[in-house]
Design a protein around this motif. Structure first.
Motif, PDB file in Angstrom:
ATOM      1  N   SER A 113       1.097 -10.340 -15.636  1.00 41.33           N
ATOM      2  CA  SER A 113       0.457 -10.378 -14.317  1.00 41.33           C
ATOM      3  C   SER A 113      -1.037 -10.139 -14.434  1.00 41.33           C
ATOM      4  O   SER A 113      -1.850 -10.849 -13.827  1.00 41.33           O
ATOM      5  CB  SER A 113       1.080  -9.320 -13.392  1.00 41.33           C
ATOM      6  N   ASP A 156      -4.020 -12.804 -13.557  1.00 43.35           N
ATOM      7  CA  ASP A 156      -5.013 -12.468 -12.520  1.00 43.35           C
ATOM      8  C   ASP A 156      -6.426 -12.520 -13.090  1.00 43.35           C
ATOM      9  O   ASP A 156      -7.347 -13.049 -12.460  1.00 43.35           O
ATOM     10  CB  ASP A 156      -4.730 -11.088 -11.938  1.00 43.35           C
ATOM     11  N   SER A 184       0.290  -6.777  -7.094  1.00 47.08           N
ATOM     12  CA  SER A 184       0.646  -8.041  -7.743  1.00 47.08           C
ATOM     13  C   SER A 184       2.105  -8.447  -7.559  1.00 47.08           C
ATOM     14  O   SER A 184       2.469  -9.588  -7.860  1.00 47.08           O
ATOM     15  CB  SER A 184       0.344  -7.953  -9.247  1.00 47.08           C
ATOM     16  N   ASN A 185       2.950  -7.539  -7.038  1.00 46.77           N
ATOM     17  CA  ASN A 185       4.382  -7.848  -7.009  1.00 46.77           C
ATOM     18  C   ASN A 185       5.079  -7.659  -5.669  1.00 46.77           C
ATOM     19  O   ASN A 185       6.220  -8.087  -5.525  1.00 46.77           O
ATOM     20  CB  ASN A 185       5.114  -6.997  -8.054  1.00 46.77           C
TER      21      ASN A 185
END
Length: 350
Positions: free
Chosen positions: A24, A28, A184-185
């Motif tokens: 991730s 990003d 991010s999740n």
């Protein structure tokens, strides 16, 4: 020419928490800073371009628990690898296996190293074994040493969760960003009215700091009452329990779409498994010690249980309840996302 950066990741897998975290962050960073990233891990090499991951080498070895060699020597190997790249005047990134207690790692990384999310948790004070005694005594000391080092060496830092936030003085918060995992999740609860066939899905890891042993009696109780209980991760040898062993994240999400209830890890309510369960619309129960502390969901007393006691009636009730009352706190989540984006914008690609 587009900038490129060389990175080390002790784990870059798609089925393990540390690997998913590194993936991730690399995606990003690649997207926001418009750079290409070459990722070297102990088993494979990868190329990240425009936020997409391409595997250069292919070696399949699915294992979620690493041993002494992997946990302590792979970071050393990574430091040496990055020093070689630094001497060659390449841009460098260290992605994961970055617990706050590892002050030696922060000290020996080359200058100008970009680092990924820092991890860590507050050790439980209950003494179950000798390793717990070591953690209670040494980890707080190691945390203090790491803080001295990182505030001198790094201008901006990001943490995977906020479990360690109270370890820092407020005056230091201007250079700290927390809850990268949330940013991010966690997006939106995808709850549907379709019938879910799995009553309880358990994620098990045979690891000393994990407390899933608390669920064993619950699993046996539910199986005796003919509830459908499934397990991912390390197999649990319980009669009637369906084990999937180690599967990738996409397969886990498919199972969660078909799951009624998940019990969050008692030592880390921010685990990827918990966040994915929320995203997929499964109901989640948290340990009562996190009451009024979880900012990313609207508080509801029904969401919390005492895992040290047998709350089986309450858990049964939640399995039978067809509605999902989990509501995300979008204001707080968006605030965290802005802070994380600010961190990425402040990263200097030397």
């Amino acid at each position: 020419m587009k900038k490129k950066i060389f990175s080390w990741a002790c784990d870059f897998s798609s089925f393990r928490g540390e690997g998913i975290l590194a993936r991730s962050f690399a995606c990003d960073l690649s997207t926001i800073k418009k750079i290409d990233i070459y990722v070297k891990s102990p088993e494979n090499s990868y190329f990240v371009k425009d936020g997409k991951i391409n595997k250069i080498t292919n070696n399949l070895n699915k294992k979620i628990n690493f041993g002494l060699f992997q946990n302590y020597l792979w970071p050393v190997y990574g430091i040496l690898y990055l020093w070689i790249k630094y001497i060659k005047k390449e841009k460098i990134l260290y992605l994961n296996f970055m617990p706050l207690w590892n002050f030696l790692l922060f000290y020996f990384l080359p200058p100008k190293t970009i680092i990924g999310p820092i991890t860590g948790f507050i050790p439980k004070k209950k003494i179950d074994n000798f390793s717990n005694i070591i953690r209670i005594i040494l980890i707080p000391l190691f945390y203090k040493l790491s803080l001295i080092i990182i505030f001198k060496r790094f201008k901006s830092l990001i943490f995977s969760t906020d479990l360690l936030k109270k370890k820092f003085l407020k005056k230091d918060h201007f250079k700290l960003h927390f809850n990268y995992l949330i940013s991010s999740n966690l997006n939106k609860i995808k709850f549907s009215s379709k019938k879910r066939k799995i009553d309880l899905l358990v994620y098990n890891r045979n690891y000393t700091v994990k407390e899933h042993y608390k669920l064993n009696n619950l699993i046996k109780f539910l199986l005796q009452k003919n509830y459908r209980v499934h397990c991912i991760g390390d197999n649990l040898k319980i009669k009637g329990l369906k084990n999937y062993n180690i599967i990738n994240r996409d397969k886990v999400k498919k199972l969660l779409k078909n799951t009624k209830l998940v019990i969050s890890s008692p030592e880390n309510p921010y685990s990827l498994f918990t966040l994915d369960a929320l995203n997929m619309g499964a109901k989640v129960l948290f340990d009562k010690k996190y009451k009024n502390r979880l900012f990313f969901i609207k508080y509801n007393s029904k969401h919390y249980i005492n895992l040290d006691k047998q709350n089986y009636n309450k858990i049964e009730k939640e399995i039978k309840n067809k509605t999902n009352q989990m509501i995300l706190n979008t204001y707080e989540i968006n605030s965290i996302k802005r802070g994380v984006l600010n961190h990425f914008n402040n990263i200097l690609i030397y």
